[in-house]
Design a protein around this motif. Structure first.
Motif, PDB file in Angstrom:
ATOM      1  N   GLY A  99       5.976   7.558   9.589  1.00 28.92           N
ATOM      2  CA  GLY A  99       5.472   7.240   8.248  1.00 28.92           C
ATOM      3  C   GLY A  99       3.817   7.835   8.136  1.00 28.92           C
ATOM      4  O   GLY A  99       3.100   8.110   9.185  1.00 28.92           O
ATOM      5  N   LEU A 100       3.702   8.247   6.872  1.00 30.05           N
ATOM      6  CA  LEU A 100       2.413   8.875   6.553  1.00 30.05           C
ATOM      7  C   LEU A 100       2.209   8.409   4.968  1.00 30.05           C
ATOM      8  O   LEU A 100       2.727   8.578   4.285  1.00 30.05           O
ATOM      9  N   SER A 101       1.002   7.809   4.923  1.00 33.85           N
ATOM     10  CA  SER A 101       0.582   7.356   3.589  1.00 33.85           C
ATOM     11  C   SER A 101      -0.998   7.487   3.291  1.00 33.85           C
ATOM     12  O   SER A 101      -1.803   7.665   4.175  1.00 33.85           O
ATOM     13  N   LEU A 102      -1.274   7.784   1.990  1.00 28.41           N
ATOM     14  CA  LEU A 102      -2.754   7.613   1.557  1.00 28.41           C
ATOM     15  C   LEU A 102      -2.825   7.050   0.118  1.00 28.41           C
ATOM     16  O   LEU A 102      -2.183   7.443  -0.720  1.00 28.41           O
ATOM     17  N   ALA A 126      -2.996   6.353   6.436  1.00 32.58           N
ATOM     18  CA  ALA A 126      -2.270   5.612   7.750  1.00 32.58           C
ATOM     19  C   ALA A 126      -1.081   6.771   8.115  1.00 32.58           C
ATOM     20  O   ALA A 126      -0.458   7.267   7.402  1.00 32.58           O
ATOM     21  N   ASN A 127      -0.937   6.794   9.383  1.00 31.52           N
ATOM     22  CA  ASN A 127      -0.091   7.718  10.084  1.00 31.52           C
ATOM     23  C   ASN A 127       0.625   6.819  11.170  1.00 31.52           C
ATOM     24  O   ASN A 127      -0.084   6.299  11.783  1.00 31.52           O
ATOM     25  N   GLU A 128       2.056   6.949  11.118  1.00 29.58           N
ATOM     26  CA  GLU A 128       2.457   6.220  12.302  1.00 29.58           C
ATOM     27  C   GLU A 128       3.676   7.136  13.017  1.00 29.58           C
ATOM     28  O   GLU A 128       4.058   8.037  12.444  1.00 29.58           O
ATOM     29  N   VAL A 129       3.560   7.242  14.282  1.00 28.48           N
ATOM     30  CA  VAL A 129       4.618   7.679  15.175  1.00 28.48           C
ATOM     31  C   VAL A 129       5.645   6.711  15.889  1.00 28.48           C
ATOM     32  O   VAL A 129       5.173   5.474  16.239  1.00 28.48           O
ATOM     33  N   ARG A 153      -2.697   0.076  15.155  1.00 26.72           N
ATOM     34  CA  ARG A 153      -1.637  -0.383  14.737  1.00 26.72           C
ATOM     35  C   ARG A 153      -0.336  -0.259  15.454  1.00 26.72           C
ATOM     36  O   ARG A 153      -0.106   0.904  15.796  1.00 26.72           O
ATOM     37  N   ILE A 154       0.221  -1.248  15.892  1.00 26.69           N
ATOM     38  CA  ILE A 154       1.307  -1.329  16.666  1.00 26.69           C
ATOM     39  C   ILE A 154       2.612  -2.222  15.897  1.00 26.69           C
ATOM     40  O   ILE A 154       2.250  -3.505  15.755  1.00 26.69           O
ATOM     41  N   ASP A 155       3.390  -1.630  15.295  1.00 19.77           N
ATOM     42  CA  ASP A 155       4.413  -2.576  14.322  1.00 19.77           C
ATOM     43  C   ASP A 155       5.430  -3.131  14.926  1.00 19.77           C
ATOM     44  O   ASP A 155       6.110  -4.221  14.452  1.00 19.77           O
TER      45      ASP A 155
END
Length: 243
Positions: A99-102, A126-129, A153-155
């Motif tokens: 996930g990657l958002s601006l 936000a950037n998620e791996v 952030r830990i989803d």
């Protein structure tokens, strides 16, 4: 007009009558065919297994006044998180950007006037791996290290069973056996003999429900319990019945 043409209408009527009689003579025999007797039964089975791996979604959320600054800060922070993940033994094949958002952040007054309009006051990047942890014994320590490295952030954590398909095959065999046991019971109770299988359908194979946990930085490794997972199968079998 030729005399032979006068006999055509009566010949046509005779042919039509013959066809009607032929059709009517077939109908009673078809109506006397008895419907086949069948027994429709559902079979269910479950197998239980201890998870041997986990999927973890973690990342970084950064804010700044400009989009460029927010993205730059986010990229730098996430690079440290990825370094911590790799240092914990996670292989590159088990790490993927998910996930990657601006997005802009707006100021909205609590009691806006007729002329007030939302205005941008900053940006959020936000950037998620998502990573696969194959050694569950290291999972708690890894969660601690990524938050110390900068992850805010830990989803969630989804526990998985690697040999799921073979376990489902075991559940399928048990589900068919369960349906057979029920069918034998019903057939005997009703005074029939169980015949051959007319159809067999797998109605649903629910995926194991993941156990979800949320965690943030702590002074000690995050406690994580994998527990046990249940895989279930439901089949529907139709048998013929004989006297």
């Amino acid at each position: 007009m030729h005399p032979s043409n006068r006999h055509l209408p009566s010949a046509g009527v005779a042919l039509t009558a013959a066809l009607i009689v032929s059709v009517l003579s077939i109908s009673p025999a078809s109506a006397q065919t008895a419907p086949a007797r069948t027994l429709n039964i559902a079979g269910n089975a479950e197998v239980h297994a201890v998870p041997d791996a986990a999927l973890v979604s973690t990342g970084v959320v950064s804010e700044s006044e400009t989009a460029a600054a927010a993205l730059k800060a986010n990229s730098a922070a996430l690079a440290k998180v990825i370094d911590a993940i790799r240092a914990s033994g996670v292989e590159p094949k088990d790490l993927q950007t998910s996930g990657l958002s601006l997005e802009p952040r707006y100021y909205r007054p609590d009691k806006p006037s007729a002329t007030d309009r939302p205005r941008i006051i900053g940006y959020t990047a936000a950037n998620e791996v998502t990573l696969r942890v194959r050694d569950l014994g290291k999972l708690g320590d890894l969660l601690d290290k990524v938050t110390v490295a900068g992850a805010n952030r830990i989803d969630g954590i989804g526990f998985i069973v690697s040999n799921q398909e073979s376990l489902l095959d075991e559940a399928r065999r048990k589900a068919v056996a369960d349906a057979k046991d029920k069918a034998d019971l019903y057939a005997r109770a009703a005074g029939f003999t169980l015949g051959k299988v007319m159809s067999l359908t797998e109605e649903s194979v629910p995926s194991p429900r993941p156990m979800v946990a949320r965690a943030m930085a702590a002074s000690a490794p995050v406690p994580v319990e994998a527990g046990e997972m249940t895989l279930s199968v439901r089949v529907r079998v139709v048998w013929s019945l004989a006297d």
